[in-house]
Design a protein around this motif. Sequence first.
Motif, PDB file in Angstrom:
ATOM      1  N   VAL A 254       7.777 -68.035  56.316  1.00  0.00           N
ATOM      2  CA  VAL A 254       9.219 -68.054  56.130  1.00  0.00           C
ATOM      3  C   VAL A 254       9.671 -66.596  56.078  1.00  0.00           C
ATOM      4  O   VAL A 254       9.080 -65.787  55.353  1.00  0.00           O
ATOM      5  N   ALA A 255      10.660 -66.243  56.836  1.00  0.00           N
ATOM      6  CA  ALA A 255      11.138 -64.854  56.873  1.00  0.00           C
ATOM      7  C   ALA A 255      11.559 -64.399  55.479  1.00  0.00           C
ATOM      8  O   ALA A 255      12.091 -65.199  54.701  1.00  0.00           O
ATOM      9  N   PRO A 256      11.327 -63.141  55.143  1.00  0.00           N
ATOM     10  CA  PRO A 256      11.646 -62.645  53.796  1.00  0.00           C
ATOM     11  C   PRO A 256      13.073 -62.944  53.364  1.00  0.00           C
ATOM     12  O   PRO A 256      13.304 -63.303  52.205  1.00  0.00           O
ATOM     13  N   GLU A 257      14.019 -62.837  54.265  1.00  0.00           N
ATOM     14  CA  GLU A 257      15.422 -63.059  53.883  1.00  0.00           C
ATOM     15  C   GLU A 257      15.720 -64.536  53.615  1.00  0.00           C
ATOM     16  O   GLU A 257      16.762 -64.868  53.035  1.00  0.00           O
ATOM     17  N   ASN A 258      14.796 -65.430  54.005  1.00  0.00           N
ATOM     18  CA  ASN A 258      15.003 -66.869  53.791  1.00  0.00           C
ATOM     19  C   ASN A 258      14.176 -67.423  52.637  1.00  0.00           C
ATOM     20  O   ASN A 258      14.226 -68.622  52.364  1.00  0.00           O
ATOM     21  N   ARG A 259      13.420 -66.561  51.988  1.00  0.00           N
ATOM     22  CA  ARG A 259      12.646 -66.995  50.825  1.00  0.00           C
ATOM     23  C   ARG A 259      13.588 -67.123  49.626  1.00  0.00           C
ATOM     24  O   ARG A 259      14.500 -66.308  49.469  1.00  0.00           O
ATOM     25  N   VAL A 260      13.359 -68.145  48.815  1.00  0.00           N
ATOM     26  CA  VAL A 260      14.347 -68.500  47.803  1.00  0.00           C
ATOM     27  C   VAL A 260      13.761 -68.463  46.391  1.00  0.00           C
ATOM     28  O   VAL A 260      12.552 -68.366  46.200  1.00  0.00           O
ATOM     29  N   GLY A 261      14.669 -68.557  45.434  1.00  0.00           N
ATOM     30  CA  GLY A 261      14.289 -68.610  44.024  1.00  0.00           C
ATOM     31  C   GLY A 261      15.361 -67.963  43.173  1.00  0.00           C
ATOM     32  O   GLY A 261      16.040 -67.031  43.628  1.00  0.00           O
ATOM     33  N   ILE A 262      15.524 -68.464  41.974  1.00  0.00           N
ATOM     34  CA  ILE A 262      16.435 -67.823  41.025  1.00  0.00           C
ATOM     35  C   ILE A 262      15.744 -66.641  40.378  1.00  0.00           C
ATOM     36  O   ILE A 262      16.312 -65.550  40.260  1.00  0.00           O
TER      37      ILE A 262
END
Length: 686
Positions: free
Chosen positions: A676-684
Motif C-alpha cells: 500500500v503506498a505510504p500516502e494511503n496507509r492509515v491509522g489514528i
Amino acid sequence: MKAEKKLLACLTAAAMAVQLSACQILPRRELVARTSDTDEMSNGVLGDEKNQGELRYQDDYYEYVNSELLETIELGPTDSHWDWFGELTAVADEEMGEIIRELSEDGTVYEKGSSEQKIKDLYQCVSDMENRNETGLGPLKPHMDRIRNAQNIQEYVDALTYLSDEFGFSSIVGGYSIMQDKADSSRYAVYLLYADTLIGKEYVEGTDTQEYVEMYMDYVENMLLEFGMKEEEARRSADSVERLMREICGASLTVEQFYDPSKTYNVYTAETLQQLYTNVDIDKMLKNLRIDGQDQYIVMDVEQAKKVNSLLTEENLEALKDYSTFVMLNDVASYAGGTWAGLYEDMENALYGITERWGDEDTWLELTRELLPWDFATIYVEEHFSQEDKEAVEEMIELILEEYETIIMGQSWMSQATKEKAVGKLKTMQIKIGYPDEWPEEKDMMQVTPVSEGGSLISNLLVSMNVLVEHSLNQLGREVDKTVWDITPQTINAYYDPLNNEIIFPAAILQAPFYDSDSSYGANMGGIGYVIAHEVSHAFDITGALYDEYGNYNLWWTEEEMEEYQRLSQSIIQYYSGYELMGVKVNGELTLMENIADLGAMTCIASIIGDDKEALDQAFGQMAYNWACVDTSSFAMYLLNTDTHSPNRVRVNAVLSSCDAFYEVYDIKETDGMYVAPENRVGIWR
C-alpha cells in the motif's frame, strides 16, 4: 437472532453490549475442530521455506502464515466457526465438563449452596429430559397467559412490566438495565432498553440476507404452532410479527450507532418520558418496575421508542401479543422441553450454516456452565492461574502504556492540553488480570433447587434471571464499585471498558498461542502484547475517545482536533471498505472502532520492538497466527453483517499493509500484493 443466547433478561450482558470493546466476538455454543497442538507459537516467516512457490507472504501474509494450520481444520457438521478463541474455549469447556460428569456420578450429598451442590443438581435438571418435557413452559406459562389474555393496551403493558420486574424479560416496552451513568460513572442510572428486533436490523434491511429472514419467519411460525396455535392462526400471527419487526427495525439504530453515546445517552425525566410514550402510563410502569423516583432515565434509542409508542394501539393489540409471545418462547426455548430446544437449535444452525444438531450431553454441559458461571470460575482459578504469568504480563502492560504515551505526545494535530488529558487517561487506567479479589454477590444469590425438591431446568432459569434483576436493583443508590468484574476468569477474551477506564484480561487468555512464558520475546509481543495494545487503543478509538480518565462521557477534545480525528477516521473507513470477503465489501463504518484499535496496537508493538527485525518478524507472524480462522459461508455472512471486527484475514493483512515496519522487515515492493503506498496507509495513532 444474536450470536449469543438471546436472554435480554441478562441485564449485565445488555449493558456490556453497548459499552465494552471486546477483543473478539465469540460465536454461540460451538464445538471447534481440534488441532493436534494447541500450544504452538509462531516463529515468524523469515528464512521459512515451507510455503515457497506460488504462495508468497509478500502477497498474502495471512494465508502464508496460516496455510498449513488451516489445512488441518475441518469444520464438523455441528461447527460454524473455528479460531483460537474457540479452540481454547472448547478446552476449558471440556475441563469444566469433566467436573460436571464427576459430580453427577458420585453419590456424595453436598452442602446446600455449595458450588458442588449447585452444579450437581443443576445438571440433573438439565439432563432429565422426561422432567423437562413434562414441565414444558412450567412456571412461565401463567405469565405468558397474562400476555395472551390482555384485553387492552394497558393490560398488555402491565403484563410485560410484571415479567420485566420479576425476570427481566423484555420484548417491546418495559425492559431496563441498571448500569453506570455515562456522564457520571461513579453512580448508577436506569437505561430503558430498546425493543427486541428478533433476527436484527442488519438482516432485515440487508440485500444479501433476505433468505435468512424467510427462514427465520418459518421458525417464528413453527414456534407458535408448538405453542398451540392452529396452522392458519400461526401463519397469520407470524405475518403480524414480521410486520412489527420490519417497522421496529426500520426505526432502530445500527450496530455501529449503538456504540455512539451521543445517540444512546438521551436523558429523560418521568414527565418527559410520558411525553415520549403517550400510549403508556409511565408512572404506573416505573412503579411496577421498582425504578420510580429517579431524577433521570436514559433512553437508548429514541426513534425506536417513538415507533414503539406509535404501535401501542388497540388495533395492534393482537399483533403485539403475538410478538411478545414469540420473544418469550425464543428466549427460553433452549431451557424448555426437547421440541422447543430443537426448533431453536435448528434455526441457529440454519443461520450459521451448521448441518447437524449437537449431541444431548454437549448441550446439557453447556447449559449447566451457562447458568453457574461464577461457580465454575472458582474451580477454574484454583487449577489454572499462574502468579508468575500475571507478573510477566503486568510488566508488558507497563511497557505498552509507556509507548502509547510516547505515541500520543508525538501527534502534531493534538494540542498540548489534549495530549496531557490523554496521557492522564493512560496513567489512571485500571488493570484487571486473572480474576477478581472478591467473587460477585450474584454467585451466592444464585441457588439451585433439584428435581427431587420440585425444581426443573426452567424454574432454575427463572431463579437465575430473578437474581440478576434483584442484583441490578440493589445497585441503585450505591456508589459504583469499579473493582467488580463483569467477565469470568475462564473466558478466552479481553476488553476495554470506557466507563471504568479499565482493561481486563481473564486468566484463561494467558496461555498459548496468546502467551507462553517459554516462547520468544517477539512472539509474546505479537501475541498477548498485541491483544493488550489493542485494548489500550480502545481508550482512544472513535467511542473510547469520548470518555475522560474518570470514565465519564465528556468531550475533552477541541473542535479542530475532532475534525481531524473524523478526517482520519474517514480514511480508515474508506481503506477497509476496499477489502471484501465472498464478494461482499467489508463495512468500514461498522468495523471502524475495532480497526482503529488494531492499527494502533500494531504501531505500538512495532515501536516497542524497534529495529530488531527478528523480533518484529516473530511478532508479525504471531499476530497473524492468532487470527487464523475458518467459517461456514453462512457464519461469515453473519459476521460481515453484525460483527464490529473486520474478517480475520483483513484484520491481519490490512493492518500490516499500513505498518511501516512491515515494509522494512520484509522489503515489500510496489508489485507485491501486500503493498500500500505510504500516502494511503492509515491509522489514528501512527
